[in-house]
Design an enzyme around this catalytic site. Sequence first.
Site, mmCIF file in Angstrom:
data_model
loop_
_atom_site.group_PDB
_atom_site.id
_atom_site.type_symbol
_atom_site.label_atom_id
_atom_site.label_comp_id
_atom_site.label_asym_id
_atom_site.label_seq_id
_atom_site.Cartn_x
_atom_site.Cartn_y
_atom_site.Cartn_z
ATOM 1 N N ASN A 1 -86.025 -35.163 59.944
ATOM 2 C CA ASN A 1 -85.509 -34.668 61.215
ATOM 3 C C ASN A 1 -83.990 -34.729 61.192
ATOM 4 O OD1 ASN A 1 -84.655 -37.348 62.038
ATOM 5 N ND2 ASN A 1 -86.822 -37.787 62.340
ATOM 6 N N ASP B 1 -93.475 -38.518 62.208
ATOM 7 C CA ASP B 1 -94.816 -38.831 62.718
ATOM 8 C C ASP B 1 -95.906 -38.647 61.664
ATOM 9 O OD1 ASP B 1 -94.045 -39.469 65.372
ATOM 10 O OD2 ASP B 1 -93.826 -37.333 65.817
ATOM 11 N N LYS C 1 -92.762 -30.384 41.129
ATOM 12 C CA LYS C 1 -92.292 -29.382 42.073
ATOM 13 C C LYS C 1 -93.356 -28.290 42.245
ATOM 14 C CE LYS C 1 -88.632 -26.017 42.925
ATOM 15 N NZ LYS C 1 -87.402 -25.387 42.409
ATOM 16 N N PRO D 1 -97.691 -44.753 60.022
ATOM 17 C CA PRO D 1 -97.868 -45.948 60.849
ATOM 18 C C PRO D 1 -96.891 -45.932 62.016
ATOM 19 C CG PRO D 1 -96.725 -46.486 58.804
ATOM 20 C CD PRO D 1 -97.233 -45.079 58.658
ATOM 21 N N ASP D 2 -97.334 -46.444 63.140
ATOM 22 C CA ASP D 2 -96.496 -46.523 64.341
ATOM 23 C C ASP D 2 -95.773 -47.865 64.312
ATOM 24 O OD1 ASP D 2 -95.445 -46.812 66.940
ATOM 25 O OD2 ASP D 2 -96.940 -45.409 67.718
ATOM 26 N N ILE D 3 -94.523 -47.855 63.847
ATOM 27 C CA ILE D 3 -93.790 -49.101 63.628
ATOM 28 C C ILE D 3 -93.511 -49.803 64.952
ATOM 29 C CG2 ILE D 3 -91.683 -50.103 62.669
ATOM 30 C CD1 ILE D 3 -91.584 -47.703 60.740
ATOM 31 N N LYS E 1 -94.477 -43.573 77.039
ATOM 32 C CA LYS E 1 -94.376 -44.126 75.686
ATOM 33 C C LYS E 1 -94.221 -45.639 75.732
ATOM 34 C CE LYS E 1 -91.615 -43.829 71.435
ATOM 35 N NZ LYS E 1 -90.548 -43.101 70.717
ATOM 36 N N LYS F 1 -96.935 -47.953 73.862
ATOM 37 C CA LYS F 1 -96.544 -48.729 72.688
ATOM 38 C C LYS F 1 -96.571 -50.224 72.948
ATOM 39 C CE LYS F 1 -95.134 -44.899 70.508
ATOM 40 N NZ LYS F 1 -95.719 -44.339 69.280
#
Length: 397
Positions: free
Chosen positions: A208, A276, A286, A303-305, A337, A341
Amino acid sequence: MLADKHILLIVGGGIAAFKSLDLVRRLRDRGARVTPVLTSAGAQFVTPLSLSALAASKLYQELFDLNDEAEMGHIELSRSADLIVVAPATADLMAKMAGGMANDLASTLLLATDKRVLIAPSMNVRMWEHAATRRNLATLQSDGILVVGPNEGDMACGEYGPGRMAEVFEIIDAIDTALADGPLKGKHVLVTSGPTHEPIDPVRYIANRSSGVQGTAIAKAMMALGAKVTFVTGPADVAPPSSADVIQVQTAQEMLAAVKAAKPADAAIFAAAVADWHVVNAGVRKIKKDGNGLPALEFAENPDILATVSQMTEGRPRLVVGFAAETDDVIANATSKRKRKGCDWIVANDVSPETGIMGGSENAVTLISDAGAEAWPRMGKMAVATQLAKRIAEAIA
C-alpha cells in the site's frame, strides 16, 4: 531537551570529523554546553582552534598535561558531563573501547567515565564489515554503549556501502533520546510502522502507499519522553529512528513474529499499514506472460496483529493503540474496528486521495476511546506524534 546539558564530545580521526564542527554548533544552538576532546588523529582533519572556537570552551588533547593532570583532569572530565559522545568513532577507537585500553586521553576518559556513552561509527565499508569490528561492536553494545549509525553511501575512499557517519540531525536525535528523563523513563513501548510487502513472485508484491512517516514520528516522540522503543517496520520510505531497537520485516507474518518476540511492553502502538491478504500460491520464480491468460492468484487473510495483541490473556500491554485509515464513514468504521479488535484506543484518519495524508507530511486524526471521539486539528505528523505520546504518557506513566 538539551538546555543546560553538558556534552563531552570526543572527535576521532576520520574524514567525518568535519561534521563534528556542525554538531557542536547545533548542540549549542539547542542550549547544550560542549567540551571538545580531540584525538591526535582527529587533529589531522579539524583544527583545535576551530573546534574550541565553535564550542566556546577549552579543548583537551593531551593525557599528560601538567596543568590539567595536577588535579586529575581526565577523571574530572569523564565524570562532569551528562553524556559522552564519540563522533566520529573510528575502528581504532572502537577497538580500544572494547579492549579496555587507555593509552591516550580519549580512551582513558572512556574507561574512567561513569556516564552513558554514545558512539557514531565512521570507517571504510570493509573495516565496518570486518569480523573484528563486528565483535567489537557486539562487545560495546553488551556493555551498554549506545550506537547511532553508520549509514550507507559513498565513501571518501571511492567505495560504497555502510560506514558513513550518521548525519548531524540523527546524532542529535540520539543524544536527545540518551538524555531523555521524561515521564516514560523505564517504560518499554512497541511501535509498528510502514507497509508490509506480500510477495506475488520474487520480483512483485502487494503493498500500500504507507510511507512510514507517522510511525517513525511516533517512535521519536515516545523516546523523547524517555521510553525505550522497539520499532518494527516494514519497507518504509523514511529511515527508522536511530536510537530505537529497530526490527525490519517484509511480510505480515514476519511483523507478527517480531511483535510477539518484543514483548513484554507497557504500551503498543500499531501504526503499520499491514496488508490484509497474502498470495497463497506465490511463485518461486518470476511469473511470465505465456499467452495462456492471466495468472490465477489465490489469496488468504493475513494474521490480525492488532487483534492478536489486544486479545491476549497473558502479557497484554497496558495500553494498545491501533490506527484506522479509512476513506469513508471514518468515525463509524474506526469505532467499530476498536470494538471488534479489542484495543484501547484507535487513531482514525481519512486517507482519501484528495486529503494528501497517505504518504504526506500532515495528518488529521480523531482519537477514539472509551471517552468517545476526540477530533484533533490537521497538523504535521511530528506534532500528531508528540500529542499522542503525551496522552500515552498520561495513561501509563
